[in-house]
Design a protein around this motif. Sequence first.
Motif, PDB file in Angstrom:
ATOM      1  N   LYS A  77       0.859  -1.184   0.000  1.00 12.23           N
ATOM      2  CA  LYS A  77       0.000   0.000   0.000  1.00 12.23           C
ATOM      3  C   LYS A  77       0.891   1.228   0.000  1.00 12.23           C
ATOM      4  O   LYS A  77       1.689   1.429   0.927  1.00 12.23           O
ATOM      5  N   TYR A  97       0.792   5.330  -0.336  1.00 11.98           N
ATOM      6  CA  TYR A  97      -0.027   6.536  -0.300  1.00 11.98           C
ATOM      7  C   TYR A  97       0.638   7.658  -1.088  1.00 11.98           C
ATOM      8  O   TYR A  97       1.787   7.552  -1.522  1.00 11.98           O
ATOM      9  N   SER A 119      -3.787  -2.749  10.249  1.00 15.55           N
ATOM     10  CA  SER A 119      -5.163  -2.352   9.902  1.00 15.55           C
ATOM     11  C   SER A 119      -5.276  -2.015   8.419  1.00 15.55           C
ATOM     12  O   SER A 119      -6.297  -2.314   7.779  1.00 15.55           O
ATOM     13  N   THR A 120      -4.240  -1.408   7.858  1.00 12.70           N
ATOM     14  CA  THR A 120      -4.242  -1.099   6.424  1.00 12.70           C
ATOM     15  C   THR A 120      -4.322  -2.381   5.612  1.00 12.70           C
ATOM     16  O   THR A 120      -5.078  -2.461   4.630  1.00 12.70           O
ATOM     17  N   ARG A 159      -7.835  -3.762   5.833  1.00 16.02           N
ATOM     18  CA  ARG A 159      -8.767  -2.954   5.035  1.00 16.02           C
ATOM     19  C   ARG A 159      -8.592  -3.211   3.539  1.00 16.02           C
ATOM     20  O   ARG A 159      -9.559  -3.103   2.773  1.00 16.02           O
ATOM     21  N   MET A 160      -7.384  -3.565   3.117  1.00 13.37           N
ATOM     22  CA  MET A 160      -7.204  -3.930   1.703  1.00 13.37           C
ATOM     23  C   MET A 160      -7.907  -5.245   1.391  1.00 13.37           C
ATOM     24  O   MET A 160      -8.494  -5.408   0.321  1.00 13.37           O
ATOM     25  N   LEU A 220     -11.773  -1.824   1.643  1.00 13.87           N
ATOM     26  CA  LEU A 220     -11.930  -0.454   2.120  1.00 13.87           C
ATOM     27  C   LEU A 220     -10.715   0.407   1.782  1.00 13.87           C
ATOM     28  O   LEU A 220     -10.747   1.628   1.949  1.00 13.87           O
ATOM     29  N   GLU A 221      -9.607  -0.232   1.363  1.00 11.19           N
ATOM     30  CA  GLU A 221      -8.415   0.449   0.881  1.00 11.19           C
ATOM     31  C   GLU A 221      -8.032  -0.179  -0.456  1.00 11.19           C
ATOM     32  O   GLU A 221      -8.121  -1.397  -0.628  1.00 11.19           O
ATOM     33  N   GLU A 222      -7.612   0.654  -1.396  1.00 10.51           N
ATOM     34  CA  GLU A 222      -7.172   0.148  -2.690  1.00 10.51           C
ATOM     35  C   GLU A 222      -5.810  -0.532  -2.544  1.00 10.51           C
ATOM     36  O   GLU A 222      -4.946  -0.059  -1.801  1.00 10.51           O
ATOM     37  N   ILE A 223      -5.631  -1.642  -3.235  1.00 13.45           N
ATOM     38  CA  ILE A 223      -4.366  -2.365  -3.232  1.00 13.45           C
ATOM     39  C   ILE A 223      -3.443  -1.720  -4.259  1.00 13.45           C
ATOM     40  O   ILE A 223      -3.766  -1.665  -5.453  1.00 13.45           O
ATOM     41  N   SER A 224      -2.286  -1.213  -3.802  1.00  9.22           N
ATOM     42  CA  SER A 224      -1.346  -0.547  -4.712  1.00  9.22           C
ATOM     43  C   SER A 224      -0.595  -1.555  -5.578  1.00  9.22           C
ATOM     44  O   SER A 224      -0.399  -1.342  -6.781  1.00  9.22           O
ATOM     45  N   ASP A 276     -11.306  -5.999  13.210  1.00 11.25           N
ATOM     46  CA  ASP A 276     -10.412  -4.850  13.351  1.00 11.25           C
ATOM     47  C   ASP A 276     -10.428  -4.353  14.797  1.00 11.25           C
ATOM     48  O   ASP A 276     -11.249  -3.530  15.175  1.00 11.25           O
TER      49      ASP A 276
END
Length: 371
Positions: free
Chosen positions: A11, A13, A44-45, A48-49, A53-57, A159
């Motif tokens: 991930k 940012y 947690s990141t 969430r991936m 809830l979080e985009e996978i880079s 979580d």
Amino acid sequence: MAAIDILEVSKIYAGGVEAVKSVSIDIADGEFIVLVGPSGCGKSTLLRMVAGLEEISKGTVTIGGRRINDVEPADRDIAMVFQNYALYPHMTVYDNLAYGLKNRGTPKAEIDARVAEAARMLEIEPYLTRKPRALSGGQRQRVAMGRAIVRKPAAFLFDEPLSNLDAKLRVSMRGEIKQLQKRLGTTSLYVTHDQLEAMTLADRLVVLNGGRIEQIGRPLEVYHTPASTFVASFIGSPAMNLVQVTREGTRLHFGGQVLETGRLPPLPAELTLGIRAEDLRLAQPGDPSLRLKVEYIEELGAQRLVHGTVDGKTLTAALSPEIDIADTIALTVAPSRLHFFDTSTGKRITQPLDPAAGRRESATLPEPVLV
């Protein structure tokens, strides 16, 4: 139920900040995996991936063999339990449990059956007509888990679900979560910064540090054979004693005292010695010993933690509360409980413990002599 495969997931940012760095974990069908580490380590990141809830880079996540990188969260067949419960305050417990099923067009008879089953499992049947404000923290967390259970998902994602509970309730709730997961057999990924909670719940631990995996293993394997000084200091309460020592032949110079081992595996001249607090014990008359100058004592009931120094080297020993402690005490250490780490890298440089038996393998160090 389904396996989860996390393959080289990162991930990144804006500004190039990399919160998760090429993490790979294979989670078997029905396995309970706990992600543990300090705040900001990326646990947690990562969760969430997996949840969407979080985009996978970079990298790939599959659930039940299906790649879900670009799949909407609602279509990933997962259920998530949050730290803050996330209950609808204007709805009754029944309606909170049934809400997701109603949105999916589940027949009412099936909704009633699933809600009743979850309420019975979690012992919240008397509260189905109440609203969340009329419930205790533990009851609200049960409702949050019940909402996940009625979905019958392929995987549960937790979580830090117990963070808002008091210490006593956390102990009972983590036992309930473990028993429930065993009963349901649902693949589970659980995030916590509490190493005791992690040790209690996990089939396997994933210890994260700075967005990278430090170690993966069964709880006792990680405890007995920490792969690095970070793991040694993070897993276990109190933390493992870590002392800078120098090697001279088969002798380890421990401040002004010397530990004679008889023989050693290949070791650098400068290294870090690790000793668990419970592996230090009072020396009997005639035993070789370390002289610990006692600074303070923590009384914990079942044991007492004695904190002090040996020639300026800080040590903590876990001793029986029935033992009288003087200003200076003589301690000895079991040879099979010595851990060695590279001072520059922090990585373990000795043979690991046998994780199943919790003891050293045949190539153990002999009984040391402290002179």
